[in-house]
Structure formats: structure tokens, C-alpha cells
Design a protein around this motif. Sequence first.
Motif, PDB file in Angstrom:
ATOM      1  N   PRO A  34      42.670  79.646  21.171  1.00  0.00           N
ATOM      2  CA  PRO A  34      41.115  79.818  21.620  1.00  0.00           C
ATOM      3  C   PRO A  34      40.183  79.447  20.743  1.00  0.00           C
ATOM      4  O   PRO A  34      40.411  80.017  19.537  1.00  0.00           O
ATOM      5  CB  PRO A  34      41.161  81.335  22.099  1.00  0.00           C
ATOM      6  CG  PRO A  34      42.397  81.886  21.691  1.00  0.00           C
ATOM      7  CD  PRO A  34      43.477  81.043  20.812  1.00  0.00           C
ATOM      8  N   LEU A  35      39.113  79.015  20.991  1.00  0.00           N
ATOM      9  CA  LEU A  35      37.854  78.580  20.331  1.00  0.00           C
ATOM     10  C   LEU A  35      36.783  78.965  20.894  1.00  0.00           C
ATOM     11  O   LEU A  35      36.499  78.777  22.369  1.00  0.00           O
ATOM     12  CB  LEU A  35      38.080  77.256  19.991  1.00  0.00           C
ATOM     13  CG  LEU A  35      39.138  76.356  19.356  1.00  0.00           C
ATOM     14  CD1 LEU A  35      38.654  74.826  19.239  1.00  0.00           C
ATOM     15  CD2 LEU A  35      39.144  76.970  17.695  1.00  0.00           C
ATOM     16  N   SER A  36      35.864  79.597  20.394  1.00  0.00           N
ATOM     17  CA  SER A  36      34.546  79.875  20.837  1.00  0.00           C
ATOM     18  C   SER A  36      33.599  79.049  20.161  1.00  0.00           C
ATOM     19  O   SER A  36      33.476  78.787  19.094  1.00  0.00           O
ATOM     20  CB  SER A  36      34.173  81.382  20.361  1.00  0.00           C
ATOM     21  OG  SER A  36      35.219  82.505  20.846  1.00  0.00           O
ATOM     22  N   ARG A  37      32.669  78.528  21.074  1.00  0.00           N
ATOM     23  CA  ARG A  37      31.618  77.816  20.965  1.00  0.00           C
ATOM     24  C   ARG A  37      30.291  78.229  21.595  1.00  0.00           C
ATOM     25  O   ARG A  37      30.332  78.550  22.679  1.00  0.00           O
ATOM     26  CB  ARG A  37      32.104  76.349  21.466  1.00  0.00           C
ATOM     27  CG  ARG A  37      33.081  75.889  20.575  1.00  0.00           C
ATOM     28  CD  ARG A  37      33.255  74.155  20.690  1.00  0.00           C
ATOM     29  NE  ARG A  37      34.301  73.732  20.158  1.00  0.00           N
ATOM     30  CZ  ARG A  37      35.040  72.565  20.246  1.00  0.00           C
ATOM     31  NH1 ARG A  37      34.466  71.827  21.111  1.00  0.00           N
ATOM     32  NH2 ARG A  37      36.083  72.155  19.561  1.00  0.00           N
ATOM     33  N   SER A  38      29.447  77.928  20.879  1.00  0.00           N
ATOM     34  CA  SER A  38      27.838  78.096  21.370  1.00  0.00           C
ATOM     35  C   SER A  38      27.355  76.888  22.379  1.00  0.00           C
ATOM     36  O   SER A  38      27.632  75.846  21.807  1.00  0.00           O
ATOM     37  CB  SER A  38      27.046  78.378  20.331  1.00  0.00           C
ATOM     38  OG  SER A  38      27.241  79.577  19.641  1.00  0.00           O
ATOM     39  N   THR A  46      24.543  80.800  25.018  1.00  0.00           N
ATOM     40  CA  THR A  46      25.924  81.479  25.315  1.00  0.00           C
ATOM     41  C   THR A  46      27.079  81.144  24.686  1.00  0.00           C
ATOM     42  O   THR A  46      27.060  79.824  24.045  1.00  0.00           O
ATOM     43  CB  THR A  46      26.087  81.803  26.849  1.00  0.00           C
ATOM     44  OG1 THR A  46      26.971  82.707  27.163  1.00  0.00           O
ATOM     45  CG2 THR A  46      26.683  80.566  27.134  1.00  0.00           C
ATOM     46  N   CYS A  47      27.942  81.852  24.893  1.00  0.00           N
ATOM     47  CA  CYS A  47      29.090  81.726  23.895  1.00  0.00           C
ATOM     48  C   CYS A  47      30.457  81.488  24.880  1.00  0.00           C
ATOM     49  O   CYS A  47      30.490  82.231  25.823  1.00  0.00           O
ATOM     50  CB  CYS A  47      29.526  82.644  22.837  1.00  0.00           C
ATOM     51  SG  CYS A  47      30.898  82.352  21.608  1.00  0.00           S
ATOM     52  N   LEU A  48      31.035  80.351  24.863  1.00  0.00           N
ATOM     53  CA  LEU A  48      32.212  80.121  25.663  1.00  0.00           C
ATOM     54  C   LEU A  48      33.473  80.129  24.859  1.00  0.00           C
ATOM     55  O   LEU A  48      33.713  79.314  23.699  1.00  0.00           O
ATOM     56  CB  LEU A  48      31.801  78.828  26.513  1.00  0.00           C
ATOM     57  CG  LEU A  48      32.951  78.641  27.735  1.00  0.00           C
ATOM     58  CD1 LEU A  48      32.951  79.521  28.767  1.00  0.00           C
ATOM     59  CD2 LEU A  48      32.272  77.184  28.177  1.00  0.00           C
ATOM     60  N   ARG A  49      34.457  80.771  25.463  1.00  0.00           N
ATOM     61  CA  ARG A  49      35.805  80.984  24.474  1.00  0.00           C
ATOM     62  C   ARG A  49      36.877  80.289  25.471  1.00  0.00           C
ATOM     63  O   ARG A  49      37.292  80.482  26.613  1.00  0.00           O
ATOM     64  CB  ARG A  49      36.304  82.331  24.397  1.00  0.00           C
ATOM     65  CG  ARG A  49      37.467  82.466  23.548  1.00  0.00           C
ATOM     66  CD  ARG A  49      37.543  83.959  23.201  1.00  0.00           C
ATOM     67  NE  ARG A  49      38.892  84.336  22.436  1.00  0.00           N
ATOM     68  CZ  ARG A  49      39.048  84.217  21.108  1.00  0.00           C
ATOM     69  NH1 ARG A  49      37.984  83.955  20.378  1.00  0.00           N
ATOM     70  NH2 ARG A  49      40.198  84.400  20.860  1.00  0.00           N
ATOM     71  N   GLU A  51      40.779  77.622  25.301  1.00  0.00           N
ATOM     72  CA  GLU A  51      41.553  77.065  24.349  1.00  0.00           C
ATOM     73  C   GLU A  51      41.382  75.609  23.994  1.00  0.00           C
ATOM     74  O   GLU A  51      40.705  74.913  24.772  1.00  0.00           O
ATOM     75  CB  GLU A  51      43.067  76.975  25.160  1.00  0.00           C
ATOM     76  CG  GLU A  51      43.666  78.354  25.294  1.00  0.00           C
ATOM     77  CD  GLU A  51      42.863  79.161  26.349  1.00  0.00           C
ATOM     78  OE1 GLU A  51      43.142  80.354  26.375  1.00  0.00           O
ATOM     79  OE2 GLU A  51      42.005  78.623  27.085  1.00  0.00           O
ATOM     80  N   TRP A  55      38.846  72.099  25.600  1.00  0.00           N
ATOM     81  CA  TRP A  55      37.761  71.579  24.734  1.00  0.00           C
ATOM     82  C   TRP A  55      37.645  69.998  24.744  1.00  0.00           C
ATOM     83  O   TRP A  55      36.975  69.219  24.818  1.00  0.00           O
ATOM     84  CB  TRP A  55      37.325  72.275  23.469  1.00  0.00           C
ATOM     85  CG  TRP A  55      36.797  73.462  23.372  1.00  0.00           C
ATOM     86  CD1 TRP A  55      37.400  74.783  23.156  1.00  0.00           C
ATOM     87  CD2 TRP A  55      35.493  74.002  23.776  1.00  0.00           C
ATOM     88  NE1 TRP A  55      36.569  75.760  23.262  1.00  0.00           N
ATOM     89  CE2 TRP A  55      35.417  75.328  23.761  1.00  0.00           C
ATOM     90  CE3 TRP A  55      34.315  73.383  24.692  1.00  0.00           C
ATOM     91  CZ2 TRP A  55      34.210  75.845  24.247  1.00  0.00           C
ATOM     92  CZ3 TRP A  55      33.175  74.041  24.872  1.00  0.00           C
ATOM     93  CH2 TRP A  55      33.220  75.352  24.795  1.00  0.00           C
ATOM     94  N   SER A  91      34.655  80.797  32.771  1.00  0.00           N
ATOM     95  CA  SER A  91      35.469  80.061  31.774  1.00  0.00           C
ATOM     96  C   SER A  91      36.726  79.685  32.778  1.00  0.00           C
ATOM     97  O   SER A  91      37.240  78.807  32.543  1.00  0.00           O
ATOM     98  CB  SER A  91      36.354  81.323  30.780  1.00  0.00           C
ATOM     99  OG  SER A  91      35.087  81.662  29.958  1.00  0.00           O
TER     100      SER A  91
END
Length: 116
Positions: A34-38, A46-49, A51, A55, A91
Amino acid sequence: MSRSVGKGGLETSGVYKIKIDPFVKGFDMALARPLSRSVRLNGFSTCLRLEEVYWNILGEIARINTCSVSALLSYVDREVHLRYGGVKNFSGLVRVVCVVHALKGQVSTADQAGVM
């Protein structure tokens, strides 16, 4: 969990026979990380997490539409509100959008090959 190859396919603990191993040769476990990106959704940060594999798919869809991933996600957010009144799990919606895109690509390829 023990695994052995039986007559009909892969056996797991002697219970199920799997004909197609989901762990294809060269399977990359990093895609499940999992990767969190703004991201900016319709002007809001916002931040979206998700895998990494999702992305990657979002990047492909954005490239096809000649836009940024944030612009693509803003479109998805806006449309789900307009068409369906919103969604509780954004998500999850994004993952489904990615899977549908990937499956559509496989169907198109099969159609072109004359399989379907």
C-alpha cells in the motif's frame, strides 16, 4: 499450508484443486504494497491509500485520457456524487474502477483475437 501438484491442478491442504495458479511466474509482491499519496479532489487536498498496482492502473487510465491522476480521481469523485449520490468507501470505488478497466482491456484483446 502444504501445496502439491495433483492430476487436476494445484492442491492446497488436499482440499481445493486450483487449475490456474494466481501467483504467475514473476509475480511481484511489491504491487501489493500500500502507498499513500496526496491528491487533490475537486480542489480539496486529501490522502488516498491504495496498493501500488492500482496506482499503476490509474496512471495508465490518466495517460489514456491525457490528464493527471488527480484530475482522473476528481472526475470519479464528481461523477459518483452526481450519478449515485456519493459513495462511503472511495478507495474501494477506485479499486473497482481499476479492475473494471483491466478486465475491459482483456475483453478487448480477446475480441480482437477472435476468441469471443
